[in-house]
Design a protein around this motif. Structure first.
Motif, PDB file in Angstrom:
ATOM      1  N   MET A 287       0.848  -1.187   0.000  1.00 58.67           N
ATOM      2  CA  MET A 287       0.000   0.000   0.000  1.00 58.67           C
ATOM      3  C   MET A 287       0.891   1.248   0.000  1.00 58.67           C
ATOM      4  O   MET A 287       1.048   1.927   1.008  1.00 58.67           O
ATOM      5  CB  MET A 287      -0.936   0.011   1.209  1.00 58.67           C
ATOM      6  CG  MET A 287      -2.027   1.058   1.127  1.00 58.67           C
ATOM      7  SD  MET A 287      -3.308   0.853   2.413  1.00 58.67           S
ATOM      8  CE  MET A 287      -2.382   1.240   3.895  1.00 58.67           C
ATOM      9  N   PRO A 288       1.511   1.538  -1.158  1.00 55.00           N
ATOM     10  CA  PRO A 288       2.424   2.692  -1.212  1.00 55.00           C
ATOM     11  C   PRO A 288       1.728   4.021  -0.989  1.00 55.00           C
ATOM     12  O   PRO A 288       2.376   4.987  -0.606  1.00 55.00           O
ATOM     13  CB  PRO A 288       3.008   2.601  -2.630  1.00 55.00           C
ATOM     14  CG  PRO A 288       2.026   1.799  -3.406  1.00 55.00           C
ATOM     15  CD  PRO A 288       1.429   0.837  -2.444  1.00 55.00           C
ATOM     16  N   GLU A 289       0.429   4.085  -1.245  1.00 55.69           N
ATOM     17  CA  GLU A 289      -0.337   5.303  -0.984  1.00 55.69           C
ATOM     18  C   GLU A 289      -1.414   5.018   0.061  1.00 55.69           C
ATOM     19  O   GLU A 289      -2.026   3.953   0.050  1.00 55.69           O
ATOM     20  CB  GLU A 289      -1.011   5.806  -2.258  1.00 55.69           C
ATOM     21  CG  GLU A 289      -0.066   6.452  -3.256  1.00 55.69           C
ATOM     22  CD  GLU A 289       0.331   7.868  -2.881  1.00 55.69           C
ATOM     23  OE1 GLU A 289       0.187   8.231  -1.685  1.00 55.69           O
ATOM     24  OE2 GLU A 289       0.787   8.603  -3.751  1.00 55.69           O
ATOM     25  N   PRO A 290      -1.673   5.957   0.965  1.00 53.82           N
ATOM     26  CA  PRO A 290      -2.769   5.770   1.916  1.00 53.82           C
ATOM     27  C   PRO A 290      -4.111   5.961   1.230  1.00 53.82           C
ATOM     28  O   PRO A 290      -4.190   6.588   0.170  1.00 53.82           O
ATOM     29  CB  PRO A 290      -2.511   6.877   2.949  1.00 53.82           C
ATOM     30  CG  PRO A 290      -1.833   7.951   2.168  1.00 53.82           C
ATOM     31  CD  PRO A 290      -0.973   7.232   1.162  1.00 53.82           C
ATOM     32  N   PRO A 291      -5.193   5.437   1.780  1.00 53.76           N
ATOM     33  CA  PRO A 291      -6.510   5.645   1.186  1.00 53.76           C
ATOM     34  C   PRO A 291      -6.921   7.104   1.290  1.00 53.76           C
ATOM     35  O   PRO A 291      -6.874   7.697   2.375  1.00 53.76           O
ATOM     36  CB  PRO A 291      -7.424   4.739   2.019  1.00 53.76           C
ATOM     37  CG  PRO A 291      -6.712   4.579   3.322  1.00 53.76           C
ATOM     38  CD  PRO A 291      -5.256   4.600   3.000  1.00 53.76           C
ATOM     39  N   ALA A 292      -7.281   7.704   0.171  1.00 54.67           N
ATOM     40  CA  ALA A 292      -7.675   9.113   0.146  1.00 54.67           C
ATOM     41  C   ALA A 292      -8.617   9.333  -1.022  1.00 54.67           C
ATOM     42  O   ALA A 292      -8.316   8.944  -2.147  1.00 54.67           O
ATOM     43  CB  ALA A 292      -6.451  10.015   0.025  1.00 54.67           C
ATOM     44  N   GLU A 293      -9.751   9.959  -0.767  1.00 51.04           N
ATOM     45  CA  GLU A 293     -10.720  10.239  -1.818  1.00 51.04           C
ATOM     46  C   GLU A 293     -10.871  11.724  -2.095  1.00 51.04           C
ATOM     47  O   GLU A 293     -11.416  12.102  -3.118  1.00 51.04           O
ATOM     48  CB  GLU A 293     -12.078   9.645  -1.441  1.00 51.04           C
ATOM     49  CG  GLU A 293     -12.080   8.135  -1.431  1.00 51.04           C
ATOM     50  CD  GLU A 293     -13.471   7.578  -1.188  1.00 51.04           C
ATOM     51  OE1 GLU A 293     -14.267   8.270  -0.531  1.00 51.04           O
ATOM     52  OE2 GLU A 293     -13.757   6.467  -1.654  1.00 51.04           O
ATOM     53  N   SER A 294     -10.398  12.537  -1.159  1.00 55.72           N
ATOM     54  CA  SER A 294     -10.518  13.980  -1.326  1.00 55.72           C
ATOM     55  C   SER A 294      -9.544  14.669  -0.393  1.00 55.72           C
ATOM     56  O   SER A 294      -8.973  14.052   0.518  1.00 55.72           O
ATOM     57  CB  SER A 294     -11.956  14.438  -1.023  1.00 55.72           C
ATOM     58  OG  SER A 294     -12.249  14.224   0.347  1.00 55.72           O
ATOM     59  N   LEU A 295      -9.349  15.966  -0.638  1.00 52.89           N
ATOM     60  CA  LEU A 295      -8.482  16.750   0.248  1.00 52.89           C
ATOM     61  C   LEU A 295      -9.087  16.849   1.642  1.00 52.89           C
ATOM     62  O   LEU A 295      -8.349  16.935   2.642  1.00 52.89           O
ATOM     63  CB  LEU A 295      -8.276  18.143  -0.340  1.00 52.89           C
ATOM     64  CG  LEU A 295      -7.498  18.200  -1.658  1.00 52.89           C
ATOM     65  CD1 LEU A 295      -7.413  19.633  -2.162  1.00 52.89           C
ATOM     66  CD2 LEU A 295      -6.093  17.617  -1.481  1.00 52.89           C
ATOM     67  N   ALA A 296     -10.413  16.815   1.736  1.00 54.52           N
ATOM     68  CA  ALA A 296     -11.065  16.843   3.037  1.00 54.52           C
ATOM     69  C   ALA A 296     -10.714  15.588   3.843  1.00 54.52           C
ATOM     70  O   ALA A 296     -10.467  15.661   5.052  1.00 54.52           O
ATOM     71  CB  ALA A 296     -12.578  16.955   2.872  1.00 54.52           C
ATOM     72  N   CYS A 297     -10.664  14.428   3.174  1.00 50.29           N
ATOM     73  CA  CYS A 297     -10.272  13.192   3.843  1.00 50.29           C
ATOM     74  C   CYS A 297      -8.815  13.238   4.293  1.00 50.29           C
ATOM     75  O   CYS A 297      -8.463  12.714   5.353  1.00 50.29           O
ATOM     76  CB  CYS A 297     -10.493  12.000   2.914  1.00 50.29           C
ATOM     77  SG  CYS A 297     -12.232  11.601   2.622  1.00 50.29           S
ATOM     78  N   VAL A 298      -7.963  13.859   3.504  1.00 51.15           N
ATOM     79  CA  VAL A 298      -6.550  13.990   3.861  1.00 51.15           C
ATOM     80  C   VAL A 298      -6.402  14.862   5.101  1.00 51.15           C
ATOM     81  O   VAL A 298      -5.618  14.554   6.013  1.00 51.15           O
ATOM     82  CB  VAL A 298      -5.750  14.569   2.679  1.00 51.15           C
ATOM     83  CG1 VAL A 298      -4.315  14.865   3.098  1.00 51.15           C
ATOM     84  CG2 VAL A 298      -5.768  13.600   1.498  1.00 51.15           C
ATOM     85  N   ARG A 299      -7.149  15.948   5.150  1.00 52.10           N
ATOM     86  CA  ARG A 299      -7.089  16.815   6.338  1.00 52.10           C
ATOM     87  C   ARG A 299      -7.641  16.086   7.565  1.00 52.10           C
ATOM     88  O   ARG A 299      -7.113  16.228   8.674  1.00 52.10           O
ATOM     89  CB  ARG A 299      -7.884  18.094   6.078  1.00 52.10           C
ATOM     90  CG  ARG A 299      -7.202  19.053   5.106  1.00 52.10           C
ATOM     91  CD  ARG A 299      -7.892  20.398   5.094  1.00 52.10           C
ATOM     92  NE  ARG A 299      -9.213  20.325   4.476  1.00 52.10           N
ATOM     93  CZ  ARG A 299      -9.449  20.529   3.188  1.00 52.10           C
ATOM     94  NH1 ARG A 299      -8.442  20.834   2.373  1.00 52.10           N
ATOM     95  NH2 ARG A 299     -10.674  20.454   2.704  1.00 52.10           N
ATOM     96  N   GLY A 300      -8.690  15.290   7.366  1.00 53.37           N
ATOM     97  CA  GLY A 300      -9.215  14.502   8.480  1.00 53.37           C
ATOM     98  C   GLY A 300      -8.217  13.472   8.965  1.00 53.37           C
ATOM     99  O   GLY A 300      -8.069  13.263  10.177  1.00 53.37           O
ATOM    100  N   ALA A 301      -7.505  12.828   8.033  1.00 53.15           N
ATOM    101  CA  ALA A 301      -6.487  11.838   8.413  1.00 53.15           C
ATOM    102  C   ALA A 301      -5.360  12.492   9.196  1.00 53.15           C
ATOM    103  O   ALA A 301      -4.799  11.893  10.122  1.00 53.15           O
ATOM    104  CB  ALA A 301      -5.945  11.151   7.166  1.00 53.15           C
ATOM    105  N   ALA A 302      -5.008  13.730   8.839  1.00 53.88           N
ATOM    106  CA  ALA A 302      -3.954  14.451   9.571  1.00 53.88           C
ATOM    107  C   ALA A 302      -4.378  14.705  11.015  1.00 53.88           C
ATOM    108  O   ALA A 302      -3.561  14.610  11.942  1.00 53.88           O
ATOM    109  CB  ALA A 302      -3.646  15.772   8.869  1.00 53.88           C
ATOM    110  N   LYS A 303      -5.653  15.004  11.228  1.00 53.35           N
ATOM    111  CA  LYS A 303      -6.163  15.203  12.593  1.00 53.35           C
ATOM    112  C   LYS A 303      -6.103  13.896  13.382  1.00 53.35           C
ATOM    113  O   LYS A 303      -5.735  13.882  14.562  1.00 53.35           O
ATOM    114  CB  LYS A 303      -7.590  15.728  12.545  1.00 53.35           C
ATOM    115  CG  LYS A 303      -7.732  17.125  11.948  1.00 53.35           C
ATOM    116  CD  LYS A 303      -9.191  17.555  11.882  1.00 53.35           C
ATOM    117  CE  LYS A 303      -9.325  18.931  11.235  1.00 53.35           C
ATOM    118  NZ  LYS A 303     -10.751  19.354  11.127  1.00 53.35           N
TER     119      LYS A 303
END
Length: 469
Positions: free
Chosen positions: A289-305
């Protein structure tokens, strides 16, 4: 209803109708022998439209099927909101832009290396469980010598008598197992022998595929260095194990003290095993899994939290697991077999009876068990806080499900710990509790790996908000 809308649409868009009719031949319908004049009449004469509607219907159906077939061959797939991978992530993975793959030679090689690493991690997991059984059955001191390459087990009655005589010279036999018959000795001997040989089998199982993948050129320098370090740590694990066993073969300082291995050395042995497992599991995840699961920039910001909370919680889980090693090393699980109080008190009177003060946290039975209780409660509270604080955060569904699973596993682990304590540490529950600690740590590793930051290429390809499809 659909056909009437199509007719109206074609009437209003003569240019589109002309393009469709002129390209019928390109779509594989030359055998229908539709002339341009007849096609053009579709736009102007209602009679021709109705008579040709079957042709148009077949045209769109066949063109759609051909287009879908071509798209599949190009590697384009439909997007699902509930799937880990997205079109953007797949595109980046295919183009290899902005990604530093740990394995070369394409998806097939990544899959092969990933399976090998996951299998190696599972083998280490089984080693930890088998080690717990060996400790709980008091089998670890049955073999009084050690060879790096291993040796054959006793094969004759004379060989068994020789090994039994060696064990009779040990402090454990003289103070704990005096009068043991040879059949009971064979049981504890086979347990320790299996544990040692299972570890050597892991070394072979790891080294042979590692050499093969290196020769094939699948493994990058970065991955090769990481795996070499893990292999060296695994080889050293055997030395740490013998260093631990050797401490239990020495005469205790007092005649009233049961011979047991040093809690420091047992903790070092178990912590090293946990470190090897975590390293293998994290590396395997990074390969497949070289990339984490992400569908949008909003999901990326949520993952950072989530990541800001998951990292300290993961550290707390690791510290709690190490404190459990000191509980095992001091045999503290067989003291104060009540909950929530420790005996008749919340805090025993002798928790600071040793000098210097720091020794109490590693050698005092009361203090060691109290520490583990406090850390276990804090771990459950921390994971519960992580679950509650992220309920309204916009994140990928996989991350949300993973947090819920981690919460469930934490509750199960605390339940196992209390049950083990109240039952006076039976082998079955004690082993399950040790396996549960590693399972909970596995969930935390998976969570932290899943919420890591995507590559710059994937970030550029992501929409602002995920689309529901």
């Amino acid at each position: 209803m659909l056909e009437s809308r199509l007719i109206t649409f074609l009437r209003r868009n003569k240019d589109l109708g002309h393009k469709i009719s002129s390209n019928l031949g390109k779509w594989g319908f030359t055998e229908t022998k539709i002339s341009n004049e007849a096609s053009f009449s579709i736009l102007n004469q209602k009679r021709c439209l109705y008579s040709s509607r079957n042709i148009i219907r077949r045209t769109f159906v066949n063109y759609g099927l051909r287009s879908f077939h071509q798209l599949n061959h190009k590697g384009v797939h439909r997007t699902s909101f509930r799937k880990i991978s997205t079109v953007a992530a797949a595109s980046v993975a295919e183009n290899k832009e902005g990604l530093k793959f740990l394995v070369t030679a394409g998806p097939h090689a990544r899959k092969a290396v990933g399976i090998w690493l996951f299998a190696s991690a599972a083998w280490v997991f089984s080693m930890v469980v088998l080690g717990g059984v060996t400790r709980l059955t008091r089998s670890g001191l049955s073999m009084t010598d050690w060879k790096f390459t291993g040796s054959l087990p006793p094969l004759t009655d004379e060989d068994w008598l020789v090994e039994f005589e060696k064990y009779k010279q040990s402090p454990e036999y003289k103070r704990v197992n005096k009068g043991m018959n040879i059949e009971d000795f064979k049981f504890i001997y086979w347990m320790e022998y299996a544990h040692r040989m299972w570890g050597r089998g892991l070394g072979i199982m790891f080294a042979l595929p590692f050499s093969y993948f290196l020769r094939k050129g699948y493994i990058t320098v970065r991955l090769g260095l990481r795996l070499s370090g893990l292999f060296a740590l695994g080889a050293g694990q055997g030395l740490i194990g013998w260093w631990m066993v050797k401490s239990g073969l020495e005469e205790p300082a007092s005649e009233y003290v049961e011979p047991r291995v040093s809690p420091y050395r047992l903790s070092a042995h178990l912590t090293s095993a946990f470190a090897i497992y975590c390293g293998l599991f994290w590396t395997a995840l990074s390969v497949v899994m070289p990339e984490p699961p992400a569908e949008s920039l909003a999901c990326v910001r949520g993952a950072a939290k989530v990541k800001r909370l998951a990292i300290p919680v993961g550290i707390l889980v690791g510290i709690t697991a190490i404190s459990g090693a000191f509980v095992a090393g001091n045999d503290a699980g067989r003291a104060f077999n009540t909950f929530p109080k420790m005996g008749d008190k919340w805090i025993p009177d002798d928790i600071f009876s040793m000098k210097p003060l720091i020794r109490n946290f590693f050698e005092n039975t009361s203090t060691v068990q109290l520490d583990h209780r406090i850390l276990a409660t804090a771990t459950l509270a921390a994971i519960g806080g992580l679950w509650l604080s992220t309920r309204k955060v916009d994140m990928h569904p996989a991350v949300r499900h993973l947090i819920g699973s981690t919460m469930g596993m934490a509750a199960l682990q605390v339940t196992l710990g209390i049950s083990t304590l109240l039952s006076y540490v039976p082998v079955s529950l004690g082993t399950a509790h040790q396996a549960g600690a590693l399972t909970l740590l596995t969930f935390m590793i998976l969570l932290n790996h899943t919420v890591r930051r995507p590559s710059p290429s994937l970030l550029k390809a992501l929409p602002t908000v995920a689309k529901m499809v």
